[in-house]
Design a protein around this motif. Sequence first.
Motif, PDB file in Angstrom:
ATOM      1  N   ARG A 165       1.129  -1.248   0.101  1.00 20.92           N
ATOM      2  CA  ARG A 165       0.060   0.066  -0.069  1.00 20.92           C
ATOM      3  C   ARG A 165       0.757   1.196   0.060  1.00 20.92           C
ATOM      4  NH1 ARG A 165      -3.139  -0.225   5.036  1.00 20.92           N
ATOM      5  NH2 ARG A 165      -4.192  -1.727   3.988  1.00 20.92           N
ATOM      6  N   LYS A 166       0.444   2.058  -0.828  1.00 22.21           N
ATOM      7  CA  LYS A 166       1.286   3.582  -0.963  1.00 22.21           C
ATOM      8  C   LYS A 166       0.550   4.448   0.033  1.00 22.21           C
ATOM      9  CE  LYS A 166       2.584   2.720  -5.676  1.00 22.21           C
ATOM     10  NZ  LYS A 166       2.350   3.136  -7.119  1.00 22.21           N
ATOM     11  N   PRO A 167       1.618   4.949   0.889  1.00 24.30           N
ATOM     12  CA  PRO A 167       0.907   6.044   1.729  1.00 24.30           C
ATOM     13  C   PRO A 167       0.628   7.259   1.146  1.00 24.30           C
ATOM     14  CG  PRO A 167       3.467   5.975   1.823  1.00 24.30           C
ATOM     15  CD  PRO A 167       2.921   4.941   0.807  1.00 24.30           C
ATOM     16  N   THR A 168      -0.274   7.932   2.134  1.00 26.28           N
ATOM     17  CA  THR A 168      -0.811   9.311   1.527  1.00 26.28           C
ATOM     18  C   THR A 168       0.366  10.281   1.916  1.00 26.28           C
ATOM     19  OG1 THR A 168      -1.969   9.628   3.693  1.00 26.28           O
ATOM     20  CG2 THR A 168      -3.118   8.722   1.666  1.00 26.28           C
ATOM     21  N   GLU A 169       0.078  11.543   1.811  1.00 27.46           N
ATOM     22  CA  GLU A 169       0.934  12.475   2.543  1.00 27.46           C
ATOM     23  C   GLU A 169       1.226  12.270   3.951  1.00 27.46           C
ATOM     24  OE1 GLU A 169       3.274  14.725   1.048  1.00 27.46           O
ATOM     25  OE2 GLU A 169       2.691  13.658  -0.893  1.00 27.46           O
ATOM     26  N   ILE A 170       2.385  12.657   4.483  1.00 29.48           N
ATOM     27  CA  ILE A 170       2.596  12.449   5.659  1.00 29.48           C
ATOM     28  C   ILE A 170       1.717  13.452   6.679  1.00 29.48           C
ATOM     29  CG2 ILE A 170       4.575  13.732   5.853  1.00 29.48           C
ATOM     30  CD1 ILE A 170       5.830  11.727   8.094  1.00 29.48           C
ATOM     31  N   SER A 171       0.992  12.885   7.800  1.00 28.32           N
ATOM     32  CA  SER A 171       0.332  13.505   8.653  1.00 28.32           C
ATOM     33  C   SER A 171       1.094  14.060   9.777  1.00 28.32           C
ATOM     34  CB  SER A 171      -1.137  13.011   9.230  1.00 28.32           C
ATOM     35  OG  SER A 171      -1.557  13.745  10.123  1.00 28.32           O
ATOM     36  N   LEU A 172       1.303  15.502  10.084  1.00 27.78           N
ATOM     37  CA  LEU A 172       2.147  16.102  11.016  1.00 27.78           C
ATOM     38  C   LEU A 172       1.383  16.545  12.194  1.00 27.78           C
ATOM     39  CD1 LEU A 172       4.523  18.266   8.387  1.00 27.78           C
ATOM     40  CD2 LEU A 172       4.790  15.806   9.421  1.00 27.78           C
ATOM     41  N   LYS A 173       2.020  16.211  13.322  1.00 24.73           N
ATOM     42  CA  LYS A 173       1.406  16.835  14.549  1.00 24.73           C
ATOM     43  C   LYS A 173       2.702  17.372  15.304  1.00 24.73           C
ATOM     44  CE  LYS A 173      -1.450  15.627  18.673  1.00 24.73           C
ATOM     45  NZ  LYS A 173      -2.209  14.531  19.338  1.00 24.73           N
ATOM     46  N   PHE A 174       2.597  18.793  15.751  1.00 23.95           N
ATOM     47  CA  PHE A 174       3.378  19.454  16.717  1.00 23.95           C
ATOM     48  C   PHE A 174       2.839  19.210  18.080  1.00 23.95           C
ATOM     49  CE2 PHE A 174       4.445  21.095  12.565  1.00 23.95           C
ATOM     50  CZ  PHE A 174       5.678  21.354  12.499  1.00 23.95           C
ATOM     51  N   LEU A 175       3.754  18.701  18.834  1.00 26.70           N
ATOM     52  CA  LEU A 175       3.416  18.523  20.135  1.00 26.70           C
ATOM     53  C   LEU A 175       3.768  19.769  20.969  1.00 26.70           C
ATOM     54  CD1 LEU A 175       4.345  14.920  20.732  1.00 26.70           C
ATOM     55  CD2 LEU A 175       2.286  15.826  19.930  1.00 26.70           C
ATOM     56  N   GLY A 176       2.906  20.077  22.172  1.00 29.14           N
ATOM     57  CA  GLY A 176       3.508  21.206  22.992  1.00 29.14           C
ATOM     58  C   GLY A 176       2.901  22.533  22.432  1.00 29.14           C
ATOM     59  N   ASP A 177       3.938  23.514  22.619  1.00 26.64           N
ATOM     60  CA  ASP A 177       3.300  24.910  21.952  1.00 26.64           C
ATOM     61  C   ASP A 177       2.980  24.963  20.609  1.00 26.64           C
ATOM     62  OD1 ASP A 177       2.926  27.662  21.902  1.00 26.64           O
ATOM     63  OD2 ASP A 177       5.027  28.218  22.775  1.00 26.64           O
ATOM     64  N   ASP A 178       1.677  25.567  20.395  1.00 31.48           N
ATOM     65  CA  ASP A 178       1.193  25.637  19.045  1.00 31.48           C
ATOM     66  C   ASP A 178       1.777  26.817  18.279  1.00 31.48           C
ATOM     67  OD1 ASP A 178       0.031  27.694  20.392  1.00 31.48           O
ATOM     68  OD2 ASP A 178      -2.111  27.136  19.998  1.00 31.48           O
ATOM     69  N   ARG A 179       2.423  27.563  18.741  1.00 29.96           N
ATOM     70  CA  ARG A 179       3.231  28.743  18.084  1.00 29.96           C
ATOM     71  C   ARG A 179       4.467  28.253  17.320  1.00 29.96           C
ATOM     72  NH1 ARG A 179       3.772  32.685  23.450  1.00 29.96           N
ATOM     73  NH2 ARG A 179       4.241  30.375  24.168  1.00 29.96           N
ATOM     74  N   LEU A 180       4.131  28.091  16.074  1.00 25.19           N
ATOM     75  CA  LEU A 180       5.167  27.424  15.325  1.00 25.19           C
ATOM     76  C   LEU A 180       6.392  28.078  14.770  1.00 25.19           C
ATOM     77  CD1 LEU A 180       2.617  25.247  13.186  1.00 25.19           C
ATOM     78  CD2 LEU A 180       3.654  24.737  15.420  1.00 25.19           C
ATOM     79  N   PHE A 181       7.370  27.672  15.117  1.00 23.81           N
ATOM     80  CA  PHE A 181       8.729  28.245  14.448  1.00 23.81           C
ATOM     81  C   PHE A 181       8.876  27.596  12.881  1.00 23.81           C
ATOM     82  CE2 PHE A 181       9.314  28.446  18.944  1.00 23.81           C
ATOM     83  CZ  PHE A 181       9.694  29.998  18.948  1.00 23.81           C
ATOM     84  N   ILE A 182       8.292  26.594  12.715  1.00 23.81           N
ATOM     85  CA  ILE A 182       8.432  25.850  11.373  1.00 23.81           C
ATOM     86  C   ILE A 182       7.138  25.647  10.891  1.00 23.81           C
ATOM     87  CG2 ILE A 182       9.415  23.833  12.448  1.00 23.81           C
ATOM     88  CD1 ILE A 182      10.687  23.353   9.576  1.00 23.81           C
ATOM     89  N   THR A 183       6.508  25.652   9.717  1.00 22.29           N
ATOM     90  CA  THR A 183       5.279  25.108   9.461  1.00 22.29           C
ATOM     91  C   THR A 183       5.280  23.761   8.833  1.00 22.29           C
ATOM     92  OG1 THR A 183       5.463  26.020   7.215  1.00 22.29           O
ATOM     93  CG2 THR A 183       4.881  27.669   8.747  1.00 22.29           C
ATOM     94  N   GLN A 184       3.906  23.052   8.977  1.00 23.23           N
ATOM     95  CA  GLN A 184       3.762  21.961   8.174  1.00 23.23           C
ATOM     96  C   GLN A 184       4.169  22.042   6.853  1.00 23.23           C
ATOM     97  OE1 GLN A 184       0.130  20.059   9.080  1.00 23.23           O
ATOM     98  NE2 GLN A 184      -0.302  20.707  11.044  1.00 23.23           N
ATOM     99  N   ASP A 185       3.880  23.006   5.952  1.00 20.49           N
ATOM    100  CA  ASP A 185       4.436  22.991   4.951  1.00 20.49           C
ATOM    101  C   ASP A 185       5.857  22.856   4.631  1.00 20.49           C
ATOM    102  OD1 ASP A 185       1.743  23.228   3.853  1.00 20.49           O
ATOM    103  OD2 ASP A 185       1.619  25.446   3.639  1.00 20.49           O
ATOM    104  N   ALA A 186       6.480  23.561   5.472  1.00 16.27           N
ATOM    105  CA  ALA A 186       7.849  23.652   5.475  1.00 16.27           C
ATOM    106  C   ALA A 186       8.506  22.097   5.774  1.00 16.27           C
ATOM    107  CB  ALA A 186       8.652  24.560   6.391  1.00 16.27           C
ATOM    108  N   VAL A 187       7.774  21.533   6.527  1.00 22.84           N
ATOM    109  CA  VAL A 187       8.249  20.240   7.088  1.00 22.84           C
ATOM    110  C   VAL A 187       8.051  19.173   5.597  1.00 22.84           C
ATOM    111  CG1 VAL A 187       8.099  17.893   8.192  1.00 22.84           C
ATOM    112  CG2 VAL A 187       8.176  20.259   9.359  1.00 22.84           C
TER     113      VAL A 187
END
Length: 239
Positions: free
Chosen positions: A31-53
């Motif tokens: 099975r081929k995976p879909t795009e990776i699902s990202l979850k930032f733990l802790g503080d929701d003020r992001l120094f790097i975005t999901q798009d950047a990852v």
Amino acid sequence: MGTKWKSIKLLGALIVVMALFAFSNHRSQLRKPTEISLKFLGDDRLFITQDAVNKLLIQNYGSLENLPKDEVVLDSLEQTILANDMIKNAHVYYTVNGQLKANIVQRTPIGRVQGNDKFYLDDEGKRMPLSPFYAARVPIITGEVTGDALSQIYELLKYVNQDGFLRKNLIGIHVVSDNDFQLRFRMEDFVVELGAIEKLPQKFANFKAFYAKATKDKILGAYRVVSLEFDNQVVCTKI
């Protein structure tokens, strides 16, 4: 005869279950995976975005949709994410239904060096680059910040962050020399001459006693310099 027939049926059922499990496992591996699902733990003020990852992963692996599951190396994905200077920890895994996920922990800045070389100091005493996505509200560090001064500032900020009053009110640290520091506090114009990073409990206990008394007497605005360099006393210079 009945017992033998039951044994044959049980064996047949077992073979069918094993065959289904092997088939399911084979399909899961293909099975081929879909795009990776990202979850930032802790503080929701992001120094790097999901798009950047996601862009970081695409640059290294292309689209994950084109890879069978057994060709996705989870440790390699983790190391790629961890290569970003904003990220402290990452855990990449598959869910039971085959969804590819990543839990990400950002680094935590505790001070910001503002000079020719601009960067954060994180909670492990390491340099951390500034982020184009979010600016942390942490004390500003100015002056000639050498390596030795930075290690002492780290010890100072660790102490400050364990004290509610200091953490809320300290806004600036100025490096006079490697063993001489000045502090700025929120809403006050005076400079606090801390001196060396030693006897911090005693120095700050004296300062808080002075601050409470001067606030009660409404005379904080009368001072230009408050020195904590002398043992068991606070020496003030008026405007």
